[in-house]
Write an enzyme that holds these catalytic residues in place. Structure first.
Site, PDB file in Angstrom:
ATOM      1  N   GLY A 155     -82.779  10.546 -12.020  1.00  0.00           N
ATOM      2  CA  GLY A 155     -82.695   9.573 -10.951  1.00  0.00           C
ATOM      3  C   GLY A 155     -81.914   8.366 -11.427  1.00  0.00           C
ATOM      4  O   GLY A 155     -81.078   8.461 -12.326  1.00  0.00           O
ATOM      5  N   ARG A 177     -83.818  19.261 -10.608  1.00  0.00           N
ATOM      6  CA  ARG A 177     -84.567  18.599  -9.545  1.00  0.00           C
ATOM      7  C   ARG A 177     -83.559  18.121  -8.501  1.00  0.00           C
ATOM      8  O   ARG A 177     -82.372  17.964  -8.823  1.00  0.00           O
ATOM      9  CB  ARG A 177     -85.356  17.402 -10.099  1.00  0.00           C
ATOM     10  CG  ARG A 177     -86.485  17.781 -11.032  1.00  0.00           C
ATOM     11  CD  ARG A 177     -87.080  16.570 -11.746  1.00  0.00           C
ATOM     12  NE  ARG A 177     -87.524  15.531 -10.834  1.00  0.00           N
ATOM     13  CZ  ARG A 177     -88.722  15.481 -10.273  1.00  0.00           C
ATOM     14  NH1 ARG A 177     -89.603  16.455 -10.513  1.00  0.00           N
ATOM     15  NH2 ARG A 177     -89.058  14.483  -9.472  1.00  0.00           N
ATOM     16  N   GLY A 233     -91.274   7.690 -19.272  1.00  0.00           N
ATOM     17  CA  GLY A 233     -91.703   7.992 -17.907  1.00  0.00           C
ATOM     18  C   GLY A 233     -93.137   7.574 -17.673  1.00  0.00           C
ATOM     19  O   GLY A 233     -93.444   6.401 -17.447  1.00  0.00           O
ATOM     20  N   ARG A 234     -94.061   8.534 -17.769  1.00  0.00           N
ATOM     21  CA  ARG A 234     -95.480   8.285 -17.596  1.00  0.00           C
ATOM     22  C   ARG A 234     -96.246   8.987 -18.709  1.00  0.00           C
ATOM     23  O   ARG A 234     -95.933  10.130 -19.063  1.00  0.00           O
ATOM     24  CB  ARG A 234     -95.963   8.792 -16.232  1.00  0.00           C
ATOM     25  CG  ARG A 234     -95.390   8.051 -15.051  1.00  0.00           C
ATOM     26  CD  ARG A 234     -95.945   6.638 -14.947  1.00  0.00           C
ATOM     27  NE  ARG A 234     -95.404   5.899 -13.811  1.00  0.00           N
ATOM     28  CZ  ARG A 234     -94.308   5.168 -13.848  1.00  0.00           C
ATOM     29  NH1 ARG A 234     -93.594   5.082 -14.968  1.00  0.00           N
ATOM     30  NH2 ARG A 234     -93.899   4.520 -12.772  1.00  0.00           N
ATOM     31  N   ASP A 258     -92.950   5.101 -25.216  1.00  0.00           N
ATOM     32  CA  ASP A 258     -93.238   3.796 -24.634  1.00  0.00           C
ATOM     33  C   ASP A 258     -94.458   3.866 -23.727  1.00  0.00           C
ATOM     34  O   ASP A 258     -94.986   2.836 -23.333  1.00  0.00           O
ATOM     35  CB  ASP A 258     -92.028   3.290 -23.835  1.00  0.00           C
ATOM     36  CG  ASP A 258     -92.219   1.865 -23.336  1.00  0.00           C
ATOM     37  OD1 ASP A 258     -92.627   1.007 -24.145  1.00  0.00           O
ATOM     38  OD2 ASP A 258     -91.966   1.601 -22.143  1.00  0.00           O
ATOM     39  N   GLU A 263    -103.304   4.866 -22.096  1.00  0.00           N
ATOM     40  CA  GLU A 263    -102.918   3.563 -22.626  1.00  0.00           C
ATOM     41  C   GLU A 263    -103.764   2.466 -21.961  1.00  0.00           C
ATOM     42  O   GLU A 263    -104.198   2.623 -20.825  1.00  0.00           O
ATOM     43  CB  GLU A 263    -101.423   3.305 -22.377  1.00  0.00           C
ATOM     44  CG  GLU A 263    -101.022   3.256 -20.911  1.00  0.00           C
ATOM     45  CD  GLU A 263     -99.524   3.093 -20.696  1.00  0.00           C
ATOM     46  OE1 GLU A 263     -99.142   2.187 -19.942  1.00  0.00           O
ATOM     47  OE2 GLU A 263     -98.733   3.885 -21.266  1.00  0.00           O
ATOM     48  N   HIS A 281     -95.484   0.078 -23.701  1.00  0.00           N
ATOM     49  CA  HIS A 281     -95.057   0.130 -22.294  1.00  0.00           C
ATOM     50  C   HIS A 281     -94.222  -1.100 -21.949  1.00  0.00           C
ATOM     51  O   HIS A 281     -94.556  -1.877 -21.048  1.00  0.00           O
ATOM     52  CB  HIS A 281     -96.273   0.236 -21.362  1.00  0.00           C
ATOM     53  CG  HIS A 281     -95.928   0.850 -20.029  1.00  0.00           C
ATOM     54  ND1 HIS A 281     -96.835   1.558 -19.277  1.00  0.00           N
ATOM     55  CD2 HIS A 281     -94.768   0.857 -19.306  1.00  0.00           C
ATOM     56  CE1 HIS A 281     -96.257   1.970 -18.150  1.00  0.00           C
ATOM     57  NE2 HIS A 281     -95.006   1.555 -18.159  1.00  0.00           N
ATOM     58  N   GLY A 283     -90.775  -0.948 -21.265  1.00  0.00           N
ATOM     59  CA  GLY A 283     -89.478  -0.536 -20.746  1.00  0.00           C
ATOM     60  C   GLY A 283     -88.789  -1.588 -19.898  1.00  0.00           C
ATOM     61  O   GLY A 283     -87.603  -1.857 -20.055  1.00  0.00           O
TER      62      GLY A 283
END
Length: 308
Positions: A155, A177, A233-234, A258, A263, A281, A283
């Site tokens: 994306g 995707r 991402g996640r 990250d 978390e 985290h 980013g």
């Protein structure tokens, strides 16, 4: 008492300034969802715009507390904590401002790839601790040039990472995707296939049940003993236990993360590993991203309130 057309802003961060809304007397900072619940019914009825964060979102309970809400603005790339169905049912506009974070997340992804590939955390300790003088040269690292970066999630952020990878003379491939089609990259049908084709596997997928656990034991085995995993991402998209075992046994060479499942708690076994780079985290945590996101959010809120 707030003026009609109040803008509620969760957890106002340093650097996220909205001077026009302040001057108009429309901005009301609050500590978070619990603080909104503590407002009086009349105060909650005044709220027209909610500015939230990606990690806080806006759920059905919050929508129910704000009967005259007209817009939700989310300062972040993640949208999995936004109740899109509930907002659509009430005609509430929703505006994620993830574009403000794109370059910073992409920069971090490349930085993490370099850190893990070149063992920069270990190299820093080698130089600081005196081993450089005592032992001489540090071990060689992995070159980016000529390597293949597999990007799961092409994306907006994934494409920004791809541009940086191509500038580093890497070959870019992706996961098949809808957002990845037509970009000119070779695409693979499964995460396992993508991992097998990659030297660096970067996860930058949207959150949600569909992408939970997409990297597990089989995918890590496919990435291989020279492969490096990067996750911006996640956290739940990677099986943490499988990753720890893969790092401990040399199934993969290294990881740079990250985000983590669970978390901010970091498993002790993961934290103890020398072949993992961990960042908390961050980013989109830059002054530039905050300023850009706040400017977009303020402009959107001003339009909704008829003040633009």
């Amino acid at each position: 008492m707030p003026q009609p057309g109040t803008v509620i802003f969760y957890d106002v961060l340093p650097g996220a300034r909205m001077p026009k809304l302040v001057e108009a007397g429309r901005l009301r900072p609050v500590a978070g969802p619990a603080a909104v619940a503590e407002l009086s019914e009349a105060e909650r009825a005044e709220v027209a715009v909610l500015i939230t964060m990606a990690n806080t979102g806006c759920d059905a309970a919050m929508l129910a507390r704000l009967p005259n809400l007209r817009q939700v603005i989310s300062l972040g790339a993640g949208t999995d904590k936004l109740d899109f169905a509930g907002m659509a049912a009430r005609g509430i506009a929703v505006r994620p401002v993830g574009e403000a974070l794109t370059d910073d997340v992409a920069d971090l992804a490349m930085g993490l790839a370099i850190m893990a590939g070149r063992d920069l955390v270990q190299a820093d300790g080698f130089a600081r601790g005196g081993a450089w003088a005592a032992k001489g040269r540090f071990r060689p690292g992995k070159t980016l040039s000529g390597s293949t970066m597999g990007i799961a999630g092409l994306g907006r952020i994934g494409q920004a990472i791809a541009a940086r990878a191509q500038a580093a003379r890497m070959t870019v491939v992706g996961l098949d995707r809808p957002s990845a089609r037509g970009l000119g990259f070779q695409l693979f049908p499964t995460m396992r296939d993508l991992a097998a084709a990659s030297d660096f596997l970067v996860i930058v997928l949207p959150g949600g049940a569909e992408t939970r656990g997409v990297v597990g034991k089989a995918e890590l085995e496919a990435l291989g003993s020279e492969g490096i995993l990067v996750n911006v991402g996640r956290g739940p998209q990677v099986d943490t236990q499988a990753l720890i075992e893969a790092l401990e046994t040399g199934t993969i060479a290294a990881a740079a993360l990250d985000v983590l499942d669970g978390e901010p708690v970091v498993p002790a076994r993961l934290a103890a590993l020398p072949n993992v780079v961990l960042t908390p985290h961050i980013g989109g945590a830059t002054w530039g991203a905050r300023a850009r996101a706040a400017a977009i959010a303020e402009a959107e809120a001003m339009k909704t309130l008829g003040l633009a």
